[in-house]
Write a protein that holds these residues in place. Sequence first.
Motif, PDB file in Angstrom:
ATOM      1  N   ASP A   1      10.614  -6.395  -0.161  1.00  0.00           N
ATOM      2  CA  ASP A   1      11.089  -7.227  -1.273  1.00  0.00           C
ATOM      3  C   ASP A   1       9.914  -7.761  -2.087  1.00  0.00           C
ATOM      4  O   ASP A   1       9.966  -7.837  -3.320  1.00  0.00           O
ATOM      5  CB  ASP A   1      11.920  -8.410  -0.753  1.00  0.00           C
ATOM      6  N   VAL A   2       8.847  -8.128  -1.399  1.00  0.00           N
ATOM      7  CA  VAL A   2       7.652  -8.644  -2.077  1.00  0.00           C
ATOM      8  C   VAL A   2       6.835  -7.500  -2.661  1.00  0.00           C
ATOM      9  O   VAL A   2       6.331  -7.584  -3.788  1.00  0.00           O
ATOM     10  CB  VAL A   2       6.788  -9.479  -1.114  1.00  0.00           C
ATOM     11  N   ALA A   3       6.719  -6.416  -1.903  1.00  0.00           N
ATOM     12  CA  ALA A   3       5.945  -5.257  -2.367  1.00  0.00           C
ATOM     13  C   ALA A   3       6.487  -4.705  -3.683  1.00  0.00           C
ATOM     14  O   ALA A   3       5.722  -4.248  -4.543  1.00  0.00           O
ATOM     15  CB  ALA A   3       5.944  -4.170  -1.297  1.00  0.00           C
ATOM     16  N   LYS A   4       7.789  -4.759  -3.856  1.00  0.00           N
ATOM     17  CA  LYS A   4       8.383  -4.273  -5.109  1.00  0.00           C
ATOM     18  C   LYS A   4       7.922  -5.107  -6.302  1.00  0.00           C
ATOM     19  O   LYS A   4       7.764  -4.584  -7.413  1.00  0.00           O
ATOM     20  CB  LYS A   4       9.913  -4.306  -5.007  1.00  0.00           C
ATOM     21  N   VAL A   5       7.698  -6.390  -6.076  1.00  0.00           N
ATOM     22  CA  VAL A   5       7.197  -7.249  -7.161  1.00  0.00           C
ATOM     23  C   VAL A   5       5.719  -6.962  -7.411  1.00  0.00           C
ATOM     24  O   VAL A   5       5.258  -6.966  -8.556  1.00  0.00           O
ATOM     25  CB  VAL A   5       7.451  -8.731  -6.854  1.00  0.00           C
ATOM     26  N   TYR A   6       4.963  -6.700  -6.340  1.00  0.00           N
ATOM     27  CA  TYR A   6       3.574  -6.251  -6.517  1.00  0.00           C
ATOM     28  C   TYR A   6       3.545  -5.012  -7.417  1.00  0.00           C
ATOM     29  O   TYR A   6       2.688  -4.890  -8.298  1.00  0.00           O
ATOM     30  CB  TYR A   6       2.955  -5.871  -5.173  1.00  0.00           C
ATOM     31  N   LEU A   7       4.450  -4.087  -7.159  1.00  0.00           N
ATOM     32  CA  LEU A   7       4.510  -2.857  -7.946  1.00  0.00           C
ATOM     33  C   LEU A   7       4.852  -3.152  -9.407  1.00  0.00           C
ATOM     34  O   LEU A   7       4.192  -2.651 -10.322  1.00  0.00           O
ATOM     35  CB  LEU A   7       5.538  -1.898  -7.348  1.00  0.00           C
ATOM     36  N   PHE A   8       5.860  -3.956  -9.616  1.00  0.00           N
ATOM     37  CA  PHE A   8       6.269  -4.304 -10.979  1.00  0.00           C
ATOM     38  C   PHE A   8       5.121  -4.927 -11.759  1.00  0.00           C
ATOM     39  O   PHE A   8       4.836  -4.547 -12.901  1.00  0.00           O
ATOM     40  CB  PHE A   8       7.462  -5.261 -10.935  1.00  0.00           C
ATOM     41  N   LEU A   9       4.421  -5.876 -11.146  1.00  0.00           N
ATOM     42  CA  LEU A   9       3.349  -6.581 -11.851  1.00  0.00           C
ATOM     43  C   LEU A   9       2.151  -5.680 -12.132  1.00  0.00           C
ATOM     44  O   LEU A   9       1.372  -5.950 -13.051  1.00  0.00           O
ATOM     45  CB  LEU A   9       2.908  -7.803 -11.052  1.00  0.00           C
ATOM     46  N   ALA A  10       2.002  -4.613 -11.360  1.00  0.00           N
ATOM     47  CA  ALA A  10       0.909  -3.662 -11.594  1.00  0.00           C
ATOM     48  C   ALA A  10       1.276  -2.597 -12.613  1.00  0.00           C
ATOM     49  O   ALA A  10       0.395  -1.916 -13.154  1.00  0.00           O
ATOM     50  CB  ALA A  10       0.518  -2.988 -10.282  1.00  0.00           C
TER      51      ALA A  10
ATOM     52  N   ALA B   1       0.825  -1.204   0.000  1.00  0.00           N
ATOM     53  CA  ALA B   1       0.000   0.000   0.000  1.00  0.00           C
ATOM     54  C   ALA B   1       0.866   1.263   0.000  1.00  0.00           C
ATOM     55  O   ALA B   1       0.600   2.219  -0.738  1.00  0.00           O
ATOM     56  CB  ALA B   1      -0.932  -0.006   1.213  1.00  0.00           C
ATOM     57  N   VAL B   2       1.893   1.263   0.821  1.00  0.00           N
ATOM     58  CA  VAL B   2       2.807   2.415   0.887  1.00  0.00           C
ATOM     59  C   VAL B   2       3.472   2.646  -0.476  1.00  0.00           C
ATOM     60  O   VAL B   2       3.512   3.773  -0.992  1.00  0.00           O
ATOM     61  CB  VAL B   2       3.875   2.202   1.980  1.00  0.00           C
ATOM     62  N   LEU B   3       3.974   1.581  -1.060  1.00  0.00           N
ATOM     63  CA  LEU B   3       4.681   1.698  -2.334  1.00  0.00           C
ATOM     64  C   LEU B   3       3.742   2.136  -3.449  1.00  0.00           C
ATOM     65  O   LEU B   3       4.094   2.982  -4.281  1.00  0.00           O
ATOM     66  CB  LEU B   3       5.331   0.351  -2.675  1.00  0.00           C
ATOM     67  N   TYR B   4       2.550   1.571  -3.482  1.00  0.00           N
ATOM     68  CA  TYR B   4       1.567   1.956  -4.505  1.00  0.00           C
ATOM     69  C   TYR B   4       1.223   3.441  -4.375  1.00  0.00           C
ATOM     70  O   TYR B   4       1.123   4.156  -5.380  1.00  0.00           O
ATOM     71  CB  TYR B   4       0.302   1.112  -4.365  1.00  0.00           C
TER      72      TYR B   4
END
Length: 246
Positions: A217-226, A22-25
């Motif tokens: 580390d996981v959130a960055k992949v969430y970001l990439f895939l979005a 959520a923070v990264l998004y």
Amino acid sequence: MRLKDKVAIITGGGSGIGKEGAVLYCKEGAKVVVADFSEENGQKTVAELKDAGFEVSFFKVNVVDGKQVKEMVDFTIEKYGRVDVLVNNAGITQDSMLLKMTDEQFDRVIDINLKGVFNCSREVAAKMIEQGSGRIINTSSVVGVYGNVGQTNYAATKAGVIGMTKSWAKELGPKGITVNAVAPGYIQTEMTKKIPEKLLEMIKEKTPLKRLGQPLDVAKVYLFLASSEADFLNGTVVNVDGGLVL
């Protein structure tokens, strides 16, 4: 910004990996609905993000309850007009060896980790089809690929999430919607705090990067895939485990 003006729902967004997502998004320009069963965690995360100037809302939801899931999606559409990204991040563990696992332990994990993903995806997919675009990101686990002692229920759900991901990628791809999964390894969250320190040290030694993962580390992949960088990824499972299961 990589998600400028996108609208995202993140389940389990009040803590751990979901909160980092959520923070990264938000930092990348998205309007985020933090959906969580814990009102305390969800409201706290939303308050922090609002104080930082981001556009974010909280919605209390039990992903097992189809009516609540529909209300969550309707809330998002009413407030922001669309939904571009769904991150199915909510999940639990109730570990036990096969012969000691109760029906209640098995059913609860199946309900939240598997049916919950189904409920949210079915509801959101209908809106994304109307839009002609969208991203669904499912959280699996390396345990869903390789199994794990004492996690019959959890491994079953995470393997099931991969199966649903690949099925939906085929169904929804022609409609402009990509569906991908992230398979974290051992990440330092409340979930891994239940694991004995001695075992965590053994896992670190087995991991080529010699550390546990962080929620970011996981959130960055969430970001990439979005993001638009993942436009041609569909039906993939991305391991985020430091090389543990190579």
